[in-house]
Design an enzyme around this catalytic site. Structure first.
Site, PDB file in Angstrom:
ATOM      1  N   ARG A  38      16.755   1.338  12.460  1.00  0.00           N
ATOM      2  CA  ARG A  38      15.946   2.184  11.570  1.00  0.00           C
ATOM      3  C   ARG A  38      16.515   2.124  10.162  1.00  0.00           C
ATOM      4  O   ARG A  38      15.775   2.064   9.187  1.00  0.00           O
ATOM      5  CB  ARG A  38      15.898   3.646  12.072  1.00  0.00           C
ATOM      6  CG  ARG A  38      15.262   4.577  11.047  1.00  0.00           C
ATOM      7  CD  ARG A  38      14.833   5.943  11.534  1.00  0.00           C
ATOM      8  NE  ARG A  38      15.665   6.514  12.566  1.00  0.00           N
ATOM      9  CZ  ARG A  38      16.895   7.017  12.384  1.00  0.00           C
ATOM     10  NH1 ARG A  38      17.434   7.029  11.179  1.00  0.00           N
ATOM     11  NH2 ARG A  38      17.576   7.502  13.392  1.00  0.00           N
ATOM     12  N   TYR A  74      -7.991   4.805  -3.052  1.00  0.00           N
ATOM     13  CA  TYR A  74      -8.256   4.575  -1.631  1.00  0.00           C
ATOM     14  C   TYR A  74      -8.412   5.918  -0.897  1.00  0.00           C
ATOM     15  O   TYR A  74      -7.648   6.863  -1.155  1.00  0.00           O
ATOM     16  CB  TYR A  74      -7.083   3.774  -1.065  1.00  0.00           C
ATOM     17  CG  TYR A  74      -7.165   3.478   0.400  1.00  0.00           C
ATOM     18  CD1 TYR A  74      -8.036   2.513   0.885  1.00  0.00           C
ATOM     19  CD2 TYR A  74      -6.359   4.155   1.317  1.00  0.00           C
ATOM     20  CE1 TYR A  74      -8.111   2.238   2.234  1.00  0.00           C
ATOM     21  CE2 TYR A  74      -6.425   3.882   2.667  1.00  0.00           C
ATOM     22  CZ  TYR A  74      -7.307   2.925   3.125  1.00  0.00           C
ATOM     23  OH  TYR A  74      -7.373   2.657   4.456  1.00  0.00           O
ATOM     24  N   ASP A 125      -0.621   1.336  -7.114  1.00  0.00           N
ATOM     25  CA  ASP A 125      -1.026   0.691  -5.859  1.00  0.00           C
ATOM     26  C   ASP A 125      -1.598  -0.678  -6.251  1.00  0.00           C
ATOM     27  O   ASP A 125      -2.691  -0.773  -6.804  1.00  0.00           O
ATOM     28  CB  ASP A 125      -2.072   1.566  -5.159  1.00  0.00           C
ATOM     29  CG  ASP A 125      -2.539   0.982  -3.829  1.00  0.00           C
ATOM     30  OD1 ASP A 125      -2.422  -0.249  -3.645  1.00  0.00           O
ATOM     31  OD2 ASP A 125      -3.041   1.754  -2.988  1.00  0.00           O
ATOM     32  N   LYS A 139      -3.225  -6.044   3.801  1.00  0.00           N
ATOM     33  CA  LYS A 139      -4.313  -6.746   3.122  1.00  0.00           C
ATOM     34  C   LYS A 139      -3.853  -8.144   2.708  1.00  0.00           C
ATOM     35  O   LYS A 139      -3.537  -8.941   3.570  1.00  0.00           O
ATOM     36  CB  LYS A 139      -4.807  -5.888   1.952  1.00  0.00           C
ATOM     37  CG  LYS A 139      -4.972  -4.392   2.303  1.00  0.00           C
ATOM     38  CD  LYS A 139      -6.071  -4.125   3.311  1.00  0.00           C
ATOM     39  CE  LYS A 139      -6.082  -2.711   3.886  1.00  0.00           C
ATOM     40  NZ  LYS A 139      -6.007  -1.606   2.946  1.00  0.00           N
TER      41      LYS A 139
END
Ligand SMILES: *Cc1c(COP(=O)(O)O)cnc(C)c1O
Length: 386
Positions: free
Chosen positions: A54, A106, A178, A203
């Protein structure tokens, strides 16, 4: 990254940055380190920096270094989704703080702010980032973060990153961009003054419609230290296999984006000249309101094209049912072409009056132009529009 590596051009960094042949076997590809823990030499004496995956994993570390290099930043952080990456930025804020958001960000970005952080005491104002006076007026003494997207979804409007960065800096707020639609190949917000770059690597960075992921990059050491702390404390990290797949994808990002841009330009020109089409939004067209800014701020105009058909719901439904090569699906940025209807699909959660104000009408369709042969793509659209 060494001094010599940082001077390499994009295509070279895409393939090599953050990676070196595996020292134990010579494997040229970074292995998928499927391990949760790492053996210590003596209590607290660890090999390199690894004690638990992690906190850090070698496959993830290679991806993070690769993406930091592509964005021209010092530190990269990978997450299990684009929204998990944004959530990490939101952890930089405290109850009582205020955030300014672009007015057509978004949908999931807006939901995270409006439905999750609002109940924790973070307030938000949405502003059209092309209106600098409105942006200036939206600041309060508690504004800590400005979050913008450019180009936006689905209207593909641009914000002037350098100008907004200046405004945010003067007000003492962080500015995060973004950069999902543009990719690091077409636009590097840190070089224009942004403090943090965000991507949904689901994406274009992934590019093959097979991974969900997110990324943050910054050059600010204080911000980087906090992001590292929250990444480990919250724990929404990607697994090593996803990191490997994204690392494989970034090696072709520049080649894919060249073709996405070339195909999208031809598709935009075809649609703009078709009698069934009322208007086309594509930053590469001279008719686009920010075409001049796009030419200055971006190295290409991207793979997304939005068109408004003449008529309404019936005409767009018929068109979307008649395309074959363009698959009717949400998401974007993969090698295959996708098409969707924002009012019914991706933007259905936005109230109808806000949709109308943003231009998201029933005749609006959004195309993610893939890297197939563009003649075949145009023939497909021509047939569906006939
Ligand atoms: C998809 C997307 C997101 C969210 O990313 P996920 O990987 O789906 O969590 C954020 N911003 C933009 C612009 C996107 O397209």
């Amino acid at each position: 990254m060494s001094q010599a590596e940082s001077q390499h051009k994009f295509a070279t960094r895409a393939i090599h940055a953050g990676q070196k042949p595996d020292p134990s076997t010579g494997a040229i590809m970074t292995p998928v380190y499927m391990t949760s823990t790492f053996v210590q030499k003596s209590p607290g004496v660890i090999i390199e920096e690894y004690d638990y995956s992690r906190s850090s994993n070698p496959t993830r570390k290679a991806l993070e270094a690769n993406l930091a290099s592509l964005e021209g930043g010092r530190s990269g952080f990978a997450f299990s989704s684009g929204l998990a990456a944004m959530d990490c930025v939101m952890h930089l804020l405290s109850a009582g703080d205020h955030i300014i958001l672009g007015d057509d960000v978004y949908g999931g970005t807006f939901r995270l702010v409006d439905k999750v952080y609002k109940q924790l005491g973070v307030t938000a104002t949405r502003v059209d980032f092309t209106d600098h006076a409105a942006l200036q007026a939206a600041f309060t003494p508690k504004t800590r973060l400005v979050w913008g997207e450019t180009p936006t979804n689905p209207m593909l409007r641009l914000c002037d990153i350098a100008a907004v960065a200046k405004i945010a800096k003067a007000k003492g707020a962080m500015f995060a961009v973004d950069n999902t639609f543009a990719t690091p190949y077409l636009q590097n917000p840190l070089a224009l003054g942004a403090d943090i770059v965000h991507h949904s690597s689901t994406k274009y960075i992934g590019g093959h419609s097979d991974v969900i992921g997110g990324v943050l990059v910054t050059s600010d050491e204080q911000i980087a230290a906090k992001l590292k702390f929250f990444q480990n404390s919250v724990g929404s990290v990607p697994g090593p296999m996803d990191c490997f797949m994204l690392l494989r994808s970034t090696k072709t990002l520049h080649v894919r984006m060249e073709r996405h841009c070339a195909n999208a330009m031809k598709v935009a020109e075809f649609l703009a000249g078709h009698k069934a089409v009322q208007s086309v939004a594509y930053p590469g067209l001279k008719s686009h309101p920010e075409h001049a800014l796009a030419s200055k701020q971006m190295r290409g105009f991207g793979g997304m094209v939005t068109a408004t058909l003449k008529g309404g719901m019936n005409e767009s439904r018929r068109f979307l049912e008649r395309v074959h090569l363009f698959s009717l699906a949400e998401s974007l940025g993969g090698v295959e072409s996708l098409i969707e209807h924002p009012a019914i699909m991706t933007h259905a959660s936005i109230p109808a009056e806000n949709r109308a104000a943003l231009g998201i009408t029933d005749g609006l369709v959004r195309l993610s132009v893939g890297i197939e042969d563009v003649d075949d793509l145009i023939r497909d659209l021509e047939h569906a529009l006939a």
